[in-house]
Design an enzyme around this catalytic site. Structure first.
Site, short mmCIF file in Angstrom:
data_model
loop_
_atom_site.label_atom_id
_atom_site.label_comp_id
_atom_site.label_asym_id
_atom_site.label_seq_id
_atom_site.Cartn_x
_atom_site.Cartn_y
_atom_site.Cartn_z
N ARG A 25 0.72 -10.57 -26.01
CA ARG A 25 0.31 -9.18 -25.73
C ARG A 25 -1.04 -9.10 -25.02
O ARG A 25 -1.74 -8.10 -25.10
CB ARG A 25 0.27 -8.35 -27.01
N LYS A 53 -3.92 -4.18 -11.14
CA LYS A 53 -2.46 -4.04 -11.08
C LYS A 53 -1.88 -5.44 -11.01
O LYS A 53 -2.24 -6.23 -10.13
CB LYS A 53 -2.04 -3.30 -9.81
N GLU A 97 -6.67 -3.74 5.44
CA GLU A 97 -7.07 -3.07 4.19
C GLU A 97 -8.56 -2.72 4.22
O GLU A 97 -8.98 -1.70 3.67
CB GLU A 97 -6.78 -3.96 2.97
N LYS A 147 -13.05 0.11 -3.58
CA LYS A 147 -11.93 0.00 -4.52
C LYS A 147 -12.42 0.08 -5.96
O LYS A 147 -11.81 0.74 -6.80
CB LYS A 147 -11.13 -1.29 -4.27
N GLU A 158 -3.70 5.22 -11.65
CA GLU A 158 -3.14 5.87 -10.47
C GLU A 158 -2.48 7.21 -10.79
O GLU A 158 -1.33 7.46 -10.44
CB GLU A 158 -2.12 4.96 -9.77
N ARG A 178 -6.58 7.58 -7.39
CA ARG A 178 -6.37 6.21 -6.90
C ARG A 178 -5.39 6.19 -5.73
O ARG A 178 -5.36 5.24 -4.94
CB ARG A 178 -5.88 5.32 -8.05
N ASN A 183 -3.71 4.34 -1.03
CA ASN A 183 -2.41 4.17 -0.37
C ASN A 183 -2.39 4.73 1.05
O ASN A 183 -1.32 4.87 1.64
CB ASN A 183 -1.30 4.81 -1.20
N HIS A 210 0.03 3.44 3.57
CA HIS A 210 1.00 2.61 2.87
C HIS A 210 2.40 3.20 2.78
O HIS A 210 3.35 2.48 2.47
CB HIS A 210 0.51 2.29 1.45
N HIS A 247 4.93 0.51 3.52
CA HIS A 247 5.91 -0.07 2.60
C HIS A 247 7.32 0.00 3.17
O HIS A 247 8.13 -0.92 2.98
CB HIS A 247 5.89 0.67 1.25
N HIS A 262 1.90 -7.77 4.56
CA HIS A 262 1.60 -6.44 4.01
C HIS A 262 0.56 -5.72 4.89
O HIS A 262 0.75 -4.57 5.29
CB HIS A 262 1.07 -6.62 2.58
#
Ligand code: NAD
Length: 351
Positions: A112, A134, A176, A218, A228, A232, A236, A239, A243, A255
């Site tokens: 955990r 993330k 980025e 960031k 998010e 946040r 994106n 993006h 994506h 990416h």
């Protein structure tokens, strides 16, 4: 050395311009075992291991997306289990964003949650993937569908890794960096204006400033909205179409390359609906192009990209939502744009 603080599910620091083997030593005190997770390509670069009494295991995983699989995840858990990893032990991820995503996810689920440290080795991972907590792996149903929000106890940014990074991966990371400039730090845009890729790569002071400014953007955004919920989402920018292109290219494009085209699209869309000047719209294209990043895609792919965007996670209740800027550093959302504006914004970037 520079220290940038993040306050999320835990407080931690991103240390920039360090020697990772030296900087990691204090984190190894009182650990029984340490797992260094590294991709096949980077394995040979793990030579001088940090000084520690802990037992160090090196686990090698496949490169890039091939490593972000359920099978590799399971194998890593089996290794930790066989070695008897306890709550007091540590995972160190050494690699690009794929390795940091995978390793963070392993650390977040073993017992955990055990401590982990990110040692990013690509520009994209230094400024983006390893910062923000993330973690995750891919599912057969899509990318990053299995994951968690789980911060590392530290991120160690050692710039010497960048010496061997390909131009292609370096440029992808710069997409980025530029994104962060447009949404939150005009100085990044100024620094990249009129620069070629090699002018950035060969200028270590400039590279360092770009990394630290981007990480600062960031860190600030993530500290305000770790999971998010809304703020946040500005990260994106570029993006949503990005994506969709990534999926369409079957991940053959990087990416950052997809984000580059997505940034041009987002600027075109904002310009199309009358909120962004021609000058800043064109600036997106000129900077990205000079850095050697793609800024166009084929016209005939629009129907598929449009369908991909509809399933992107940023679309809510069937409506599309885009992060946009109205000027450098000023973000807003374009909700449910009309189809003709979307198409016009796309047609403007077609080759
Ligand atoms: N967690 C997040 O917030 C977040 C954000 C952005 C991207 N990501 C994820 O990050 C991944 C992309 O990361 P990436 O762009 O770093 O790609 P990557 O991890 O796939 O690495 C790209 C390639 O570079 C090689 N490489 C790594 N470091 C090197 C070095 N120093 N010298 C030479 N080669 C090196 C790798 O072996 C690989 O072949 C994707 O899986 C994406 O989903 C996550």
């Amino acid at each position: 050395m520079e220290r940038i603080s993040v306050s999320a599910d835990r407080d931690y620091e991103i240390l920039i311009e360090i020697n990772w083997q030296k900087s990691i030593e204090p984190y190894l005190n009182n650990r029984g075992q340490v797992a260094v997770i590294v991709s096949e390509t980077m394995r040979e670069r793990i030579t001088d291991l940090p000084q520690t009494d802990a037992q160090i295991h090196i686990f090698t995983v496949p490169d890039s997306e091939a490593g972000k699989s359920f099978a590799t995840y399971q194998k890593l858990l089996d290794w930790l289990g066989a070695a008897g990893f306890t709550r007091n032990d540590l995972v160190i991820a050494v690699g690009g964003g794929a390795v940091t995503d995978l390793s963070g996810f392993v650390a977040s689920t073993w017992l955990r949650g055990i401590d982990w440290i990110a040692v990013p080795t690509t520009l994209a991972a230094m400024v983006d993937a390893a910062v923000g907590g993330k973690t995750g792996i891919n599912s057969e149903y899509g990318k990053n569908l299995i994951g968690s929000f789980y911060s590392p106890i530290s991120v160690l940014v050692d710039l010497s890794w960048l010496d061997t990074l390909s131009d292609r991966d370096f440029a992808a990371g710069l997409a980025e960096v530029l994104k962060s400039g447009f949404i939150a730090d005009g100085q990044i845009v100024e620094l990249l204006k009129a620069k070629t890729l090699s002018e950035v790569r060969t200028n270590q002071a400039l590279t360092l400033e770009l990394i630290s400014r981007t990480v600062t953007v960031k860190a600030k955004v993530v500290s305000g909205d770790f999971k998010e919920s809304f703020d946040r989402e500005i990260l994106n920018y570029g993006h949503t179409l990005g994506h969709a292109i990534e999926l369409h290219s079957k991940y053959m494009l990087r990416h950052g390359e997809c984000v580059s085209i997505g940034l041009v699209f987002a600027a075109n869309l904002a310009n199309q609906v009358g909120i962004l000047s021609d000058e800043i719209t064109t600036l997106h294209v000129s900077i990205l192009e000079r850095l050697g990043l793609p800024v166009s895609y084929e016209s005939r792919h629009w129907p598929e990209l449009r369908a991909n965007m509809a399933i992107d996670k940023k679309s809510r209740s069937g409506t599309l939502r885009f992060v946009a800027i109205s000027e450098i550093g000023k973000t807003l959302r374009i909700e449910a744009p009309v189809e003709s504006d979307l198409l016009a914004a796309y047609e403007r970037l077609c080759s």
